[in-house]
Design a protein around this motif. Structure first.
Motif, mmCIF file in Angstrom:
data_model
loop_
_atom_site.group_PDB
_atom_site.id
_atom_site.type_symbol
_atom_site.label_atom_id
_atom_site.label_comp_id
_atom_site.label_asym_id
_atom_site.label_seq_id
_atom_site.Cartn_x
_atom_site.Cartn_y
_atom_site.Cartn_z
ATOM 1 N N THR B 135 0.845 -1.204 0.000
ATOM 2 C CA THR B 135 0.000 0.000 0.000
ATOM 3 C C THR B 135 0.874 1.247 0.000
ATOM 4 O O THR B 135 0.675 2.163 -0.795
ATOM 5 C CB THR B 135 -0.891 0.051 1.253
ATOM 6 O OG1 THR B 135 -1.101 -1.254 1.736
ATOM 7 C CG2 THR B 135 -2.202 0.702 0.965
ATOM 8 N N THR B 136 1.826 1.241 0.913
ATOM 9 C CA THR B 136 2.698 2.414 1.004
ATOM 10 C C THR B 136 3.459 2.624 -0.298
ATOM 11 O O THR B 136 3.549 3.748 -0.820
ATOM 12 C CB THR B 136 3.701 2.233 2.148
ATOM 13 O OG1 THR B 136 3.043 1.629 3.256
ATOM 14 C CG2 THR B 136 4.324 3.549 2.542
ATOM 15 N N ALA B 137 3.998 1.513 -0.844
ATOM 16 C CA ALA B 137 4.782 1.634 -2.086
ATOM 17 C C ALA B 137 3.924 2.213 -3.221
ATOM 18 O O ALA B 137 4.351 3.137 -3.922
ATOM 19 C CB ALA B 137 5.329 0.260 -2.460
ATOM 20 N N ASP B 140 2.916 5.887 -2.559
ATOM 21 C CA ASP B 140 4.047 6.790 -2.776
ATOM 22 C C ASP B 140 4.387 6.909 -4.259
ATOM 23 O O ASP B 140 4.684 7.985 -4.779
ATOM 24 C CB ASP B 140 5.275 6.301 -1.995
ATOM 25 C CG ASP B 140 5.078 6.457 -0.489
ATOM 26 O OD1 ASP B 140 5.866 5.872 0.301
ATOM 27 O OD2 ASP B 140 4.129 7.166 -0.087
ATOM 28 N N ARG B 141 4.335 5.753 -4.911
ATOM 29 C CA ARG B 141 4.688 5.718 -6.331
ATOM 30 C C ARG B 141 3.787 6.633 -7.146
ATOM 31 O O ARG B 141 4.244 7.487 -7.898
ATOM 32 C CB ARG B 141 4.578 4.269 -6.835
ATOM 33 C CG ARG B 141 5.776 3.869 -7.681
ATOM 34 C CD ARG B 141 5.893 2.435 -8.091
ATOM 35 N NE ARG B 141 4.681 1.695 -8.284
ATOM 36 C CZ ARG B 141 4.356 0.625 -7.546
ATOM 37 N NH1 ARG B 141 5.147 0.239 -6.556
ATOM 38 N NH2 ARG B 141 3.230 -0.022 -7.787
ATOM 39 N N GLY B 144 3.864 10.343 -6.397
ATOM 40 C CA GLY B 144 4.992 11.039 -6.992
ATOM 41 C C GLY B 144 4.751 11.468 -8.447
ATOM 42 O O GLY B 144 5.386 12.387 -8.941
ATOM 43 N N VAL B 145 3.844 10.746 -9.113
ATOM 44 C CA VAL B 145 3.624 11.096 -10.516
ATOM 45 C C VAL B 145 2.218 11.668 -10.738
ATOM 46 O O VAL B 145 1.606 11.469 -11.768
ATOM 47 C CB VAL B 145 3.859 9.878 -11.448
ATOM 48 C CG1 VAL B 145 5.312 9.484 -11.427
ATOM 49 C CG2 VAL B 145 2.988 8.727 -11.016
ATOM 50 N N GLY B 146 1.734 12.307 -9.725
ATOM 51 C CA GLY B 146 0.499 13.074 -9.894
ATOM 52 C C GLY B 146 -0.764 12.254 -9.660
ATOM 53 O O GLY B 146 -1.855 12.704 -10.002
ATOM 54 N N GLY B 147 -0.605 11.087 -9.093
ATOM 55 C CA GLY B 147 -1.808 10.279 -8.863
ATOM 56 C C GLY B 147 -2.338 10.471 -7.453
ATOM 57 O O GLY B 147 -2.585 9.491 -6.728
ATOM 58 N N ARG B 148 -2.509 11.734 -7.078
ATOM 59 C CA ARG B 148 -2.922 12.034 -5.704
ATOM 60 C C ARG B 148 -4.227 11.327 -5.342
ATOM 61 O O ARG B 148 -4.383 10.741 -4.264
ATOM 62 C CB ARG B 148 -3.037 13.557 -5.530
ATOM 63 C CG ARG B 148 -3.806 14.038 -4.299
ATOM 64 C CD ARG B 148 -3.326 13.387 -2.990
ATOM 65 N NE ARG B 148 -1.975 13.717 -2.652
ATOM 66 C CZ ARG B 148 -1.650 14.733 -1.830
ATOM 67 N NH1 ARG B 148 -2.604 15.489 -1.316
ATOM 68 N NH2 ARG B 148 -0.387 14.976 -1.586
ATOM 69 N N VAL B 149 -5.151 11.388 -6.242
ATOM 70 C CA VAL B 149 -6.474 10.789 -5.948
ATOM 71 C C VAL B 149 -6.334 9.285 -5.718
ATOM 72 O O VAL B 149 -6.895 8.709 -4.777
ATOM 73 C CB VAL B 149 -7.481 11.062 -7.093
ATOM 74 C CG1 VAL B 149 -8.824 10.453 -6.773
ATOM 75 C CG2 VAL B 149 -7.584 12.563 -7.315
ATOM 76 N N ASN B 192 -0.693 3.401 -15.768
ATOM 77 C CA ASN B 192 0.370 2.412 -15.508
ATOM 78 C C ASN B 192 -0.212 1.030 -15.191
ATOM 79 O O ASN B 192 -0.991 0.855 -14.266
ATOM 80 C CB ASN B 192 1.236 2.908 -14.335
ATOM 81 C CG ASN B 192 2.479 2.060 -14.166
ATOM 82 O OD1 ASN B 192 2.441 0.839 -14.204
ATOM 83 N ND2 ASN B 192 3.601 2.738 -14.025
ATOM 84 N N GLU B 193 0.238 0.064 -16.036
ATOM 85 C CA GLU B 193 -0.317 -1.283 -15.868
ATOM 86 C C GLU B 193 0.130 -1.920 -14.566
ATOM 87 O O GLU B 193 -0.640 -2.556 -13.864
ATOM 88 C CB GLU B 193 0.114 -2.162 -17.063
ATOM 89 C CG GLU B 193 -0.764 -3.381 -17.231
ATOM 90 C CD GLU B 193 -0.146 -4.361 -18.213
ATOM 91 O OE1 GLU B 193 0.475 -3.899 -19.195
ATOM 92 O OE2 GLU B 193 -0.244 -5.576 -17.976
#
Lengths: 340, 536
Positions: B135-137, B140-141, B144-149, B192-193
């Protein structure tokens, strides 16, 4: 139940920190736990793993007698099959084949399990139906695809042999009886343990026993949850678990067999469907192929299947190789004269 | 003492029987301790299983070796407990075995639950292991690339899961499902798949966790109950009841044995006492027989002595009495032998007369001896005939007077009532002659002798009185014994036989003889004879 605010907080903290903290703390925790253990049965700790204890002292006469019986075709009705016929010493006491294959018998239902370290198991047989080795032996004697015999045949047959008579009367006051024959076999089987694996040495404090890759594999083994089922002294053998927790293995594999039902075949309890005795991972390097159906030819295959169906993960090649490297450190001392 | 023996035998048999029974119910301390230890082990195993399951549920226990060992040990203890000690009675043993069977059955079911718990818990642990880092990974991932939601959705799911983990309420699952739906929706939009795969993995694990958490809790509740402990305690109480019952029986047996021992002791001693008494009685009887035999022996000895004495007296008397006539015969004969030619006819006649008289005296003495012998042997003949007693008495007195040839007078005093009677003339004559001659013999010439006869109804009393020397006191009892001579009469010749005959004669007449005497004054003999008056 046991709910208070502080307890919830504690659980949250534990839940949040368990995985990360575990990996760092595990090493020292394991060392502490393992160094306090000395005896065979006592001081079983609740740490994930512990090394195998040294071989327990057993009556040499009984061990020799058991070995003789293990190798003797007299235990089979038509004198064509001995225990050793399928549990070959060169194949880690398995037979290197997906199933038991004998010229005089029908094809076996399942892969031949190893006889090594079984005294540290709590359930026997792939479906885990036996709670003692004695019960297993009694069933094997009668099983038509194995010995196809009975005590009524075996006892007179052995009694006719002067060497057996002498050996039994030296070791057992009651002479040649089903109980004494079984006990001799069990005593021999209990002698087949493999302490001294590199992983065990690592657990006992030798930090150089594992290479970096192997150690990385160990950490994955734990963090991915493999150690949830493959735990204890034997890294398995003390649990019955469903084969196909996250996904349906049997549906994906196809051609279902009666053996696939696992324990449910015995208990007819739908809750036990596809439940198998978790095998020990010790010496797994030597006992290919894997799983009850023998479909995993290599450790890499086995690890992949486990990842997909037990953890719901598609493990990467790197992850798999690391895990396999770790699994290979579980091989104990197989060059001991007793095992040759 | 048949009763004592019977009681002894019965008590002994009963004692042995009770002893045998008591041996069977005797509570062997070692065996009992061993069994209690096994019961303790069962209870402690149960507690430890509960503890281990709880620790497993809390995530503290990671290896299942301890639980597996405990379950195996529990089965082994049940097998051990099935061998109930022999001092428990069969009824109680049956109760114990029933409770053991119930406990064993329960334990088998419990074991299955434990194994299921282990399986669920292992899978749960695996899922939990994955969730936190994943979950954390992922969050965070994508963050970092704008996937806040997406990241928020991921984190929300995590939080909901944690809250559910804390509360364990099925009601929370709705919230989790909502979080899952939103994550799925967001993930579907994410390019991202790999991330999408990660999200799917998370979702599948979260679902499993919710299911398993509830199942693990349910199983824990099934396992961690007091049921197992209750059944173990049931075995213990059934066993304890049996032990107490055996102890009671044992106590009663001891009591009975004590009582029986006392009874045996008492009956044995009663028997011994009776035997002793019997022996004592025998002893007394033998002793009294012995003393009476001794007495008889002494009497016989006395008689023998008396006889010897009698014989001695007889010998002394005869030798003394015979010597005198014999010496007279001898001297006269010798004189005749030497001097008969020179003697006158008269002289010769005198000596011959002397010889003749001596012979007569000796013959009379012998007759008397024979008579006394007859008298003593009871051979004295009693020939009664009608006798004119008064005339007889006179006749005897006159004859005596003449015989004695002295101036002695016998004073007669015969009562007219005496008359005639039935009597033996010879014996009466003998009797009176004797008494009279004794009276004359033992009294001085100057004194008269009285003869009195009187009647006392059917008895005749004939008294002979003298004023003579009297009879000394010590000799009186033996006066009528044969051959007795009182010491004061030894200078007067006599055989000492007379009075014995007198007594016998009087007795034969149905009477007796009595006397009164005084030393120096005189003696009176009174003969009493039964004599019915007869007409003349």
């Amino acid at each position: 139940m046991f709910l208070s605010r502080s307890y919830i907080l504690f659980l949250i903290v534990v839940g949040a920190c368990s995985s990360r903290r575990d990996t760092e703390a595990s090493g020292s925790r394991d060392t502490n736990a393992s160094s306090s253990k000395t005896n065979h049965e006592s001081a079983l700790s609740d740490a994930d793993f512990s090394p195998l204890p040294p071989r327990e002292p057993l009556d040499a006469h009984k061990v020799a007698l058991g070995r003789k019986l293990f190798d003797d075709v007299a235990l089979s009705e038509d004198r064509s099959v001995a225990c050793v016929t399928c549990h070959l010493r060169d194949f880690g006491y398995s037979n290197g084949l997906p199933r038991a294959s004998l010229p005089t018998r029908e094809l076996g239902e399942v892969n031949v399990p190893t006889v090594l370290n079984v005294s540290y198991n709590y359930r026997y047989n792939w479906d885990g139906r036996f709670e003692t080795i004695e019960a297993l032996i009694h069933a094997i004697i009668k099983k038509s695809s194995v010995m196809r015999s009975s005590w009524e045949v075996i006892v007179p047959r052995l009694s006719a042999d002067a060497t057996y008579r002498a050996a039994f009367s030296a070791a057992y006051p009651e002479g040649i009886q089903p109980a004494s024959i079984t006990n001799a076999l069990v005593t021999y089987i209990r002698s087949l343990t493999t302490p001294g694996a590199r992983f065990d040495r690592w657990l006992s404090g030798d930090k150089n026993a594992l290479s970096d890759e192997e150690h990385a594999g160990y950490l994955l083994f734990r963090s991915y949850g493999c150690s949830s089922c493959h735990q204890g002294r034997n890294l398995g053998g003390n649990l019955i678990q469903r084969f196909g927790i996250m996904n349906d293995y049997f549906a994906d594999r196809g051609y279902p067999t009666p053996a696939d039902r696992g324990l449910a075949r015995v208990t007819e309890d739908p809750q036990d469907e596809h439940f198998f005795r978790v095998p020990s991972l010790r010496n797994v390097e030597r006992t290919a192929p894997y799983f009850h159906d023998g479909t995993a030819a290599t450790l890499d295959d086995a690890v992949r299947v486990m990842g997909r169906y037990q953890l719901g993960r598609e493990l990467s090649e790197l992850e798999r190789s690391r895990l396999v490297a770790f699994l290979k450190t579980l091989t104990g001392d197989l060059d001991d004269g007793a095992l040759k | 003492m048949r009763l004592a023996q019977l009681v002894l035998a019965l008590s002994a048999i009963a004692f042995v029987v009770v002893l045998v029974v008591s041996m069977r119910v005797r509570v062997d301390a070692d065996v009992h301790d061993h069994y209690m230890a096994a019961l303790q082990r069962l209870q402690s195993l149960d507690a430890r299983v509960n503890e281990t399951v709880l620790r497993g549920r809390l995530g503290i226990t990671r290896s299942f070796d301890p639980l597996a060992t405990m379950m195996r040990d529990t089965s082994a203890v049940h097998v051990e407990l099935a061998t109930v000690p022999s001092f428990v009675s069969s009824d109680d043993r049956a109760a114990v075995l029933v409770s053991i069977r119930e406990s064993s059955t329960f334990q088998k079911a419990r074991q299955r639950n434990v194994e299921r718990f282990e399986a669920e818990d292992a899978a749960l642990a695996a899922s939990i292991h994955i969730l936190a880092p994943e979950t954390t990974a992922l969050a965070d991932r994508v963050d970092g690339v704008g996937g806040r939601v997406l990241a928020d959705a991921t984190r929300t799911l995590r939080v909901e899961l944690l809250e559910f983990a804390a509360a364990r309420e099925a009601g929370h699952i709705a919230a989790i499902d909502a979080a899952i739906s939103s994550l799925r929706a967001e993930s579907a939009r994410w390019p991202n798949e790999n991330d999408r795969a990660s999200a799917e993995l998370l979702i599948s694990h979260v679902t499993k966790v919710t299911q398993r958490r509830l199942r693990v809790d349910a199983l824990t509740r099934e396992i961690v109950t007091e049921e197992a402990m209750n059944r173990a305690l049931a075995i213990e109480s059934a066993y304890t009841r049996g032990v107490d019952a055996s102890r009671d029986t044992w106590a009663r047996c001891v009591l009975a044995m004590s009582g029986l021992a006392i009874a045996m002791l008492m009956s044995a001693s009663a028997y011994v006492v009776s035997r002793l008494r019997a022996s004592a009685a025998d002893l007394r009887t033998a002793s009294s027989r012995l003393s009476s035999a001794l007495f008889l022996l002494q009497e016989e000895r006395a008689e023998e002595k008396a006889l010897v004495e009698l014989k001695n007296r007889f010998v002394a008397m005869t030798s003394h009495e015979f010597r005198t006539p014999l010496s007279v015969i001898s001297s006269s004969a010798e004189l005749l032998q030497h001097y008969s030619e020179r003697w006158t006819q008269e002289k010769r006649g005198e000596h011959l007369e002397r010889i003749r008289r001596s012979v007569t005296t000796m013959t009379a003495m012998l007759d008397r001896v024979l008579l006394i012998k007859k008298a003593e042997a009871g051979m004295l003949e009693f020939r009664p005939a009608v006798v004119a007693l008064d005339r007889l008495l006179v006749e005897i007195a006159l004859a005596i007077e003449q015989h004695k040839g002295t101036q002695r007078r016998i004073a007669l005093d015969i009562d007219p009532s005496v008359g005639s009677c039935l009597a033996d003339e010879q014996l009466v004559r003998h009797m009176i002659e004797n008494l009279l001659s004794n009276a004359l013999k033992y009294s001085p010439e100057s004194e008269p002798v009285h003869l009195r006869a009187s009647r006392d109804q059917d008895d005749l009393l004939i008294a002979v009185q003298d004023h003579g020397i009297g009879i000394p006191e010590p000799d009186r009892p033996r006066l009528f014994d044969g051959f007795h001579r009182a010491p004061n009469a030894l200078h007067i010749s006599g055989t000492g036989l007379g009075l014995a005959v007198v007594k016998r004669a009087a007795e034969l007449h149905g009477g007796g003889i009595e006397f009164t005497s005084e030393i120096g004054q005189g003696t009176t003999f009174v003969a009493r004879i039964r004599a019915e008056k007869r007409p003349e």
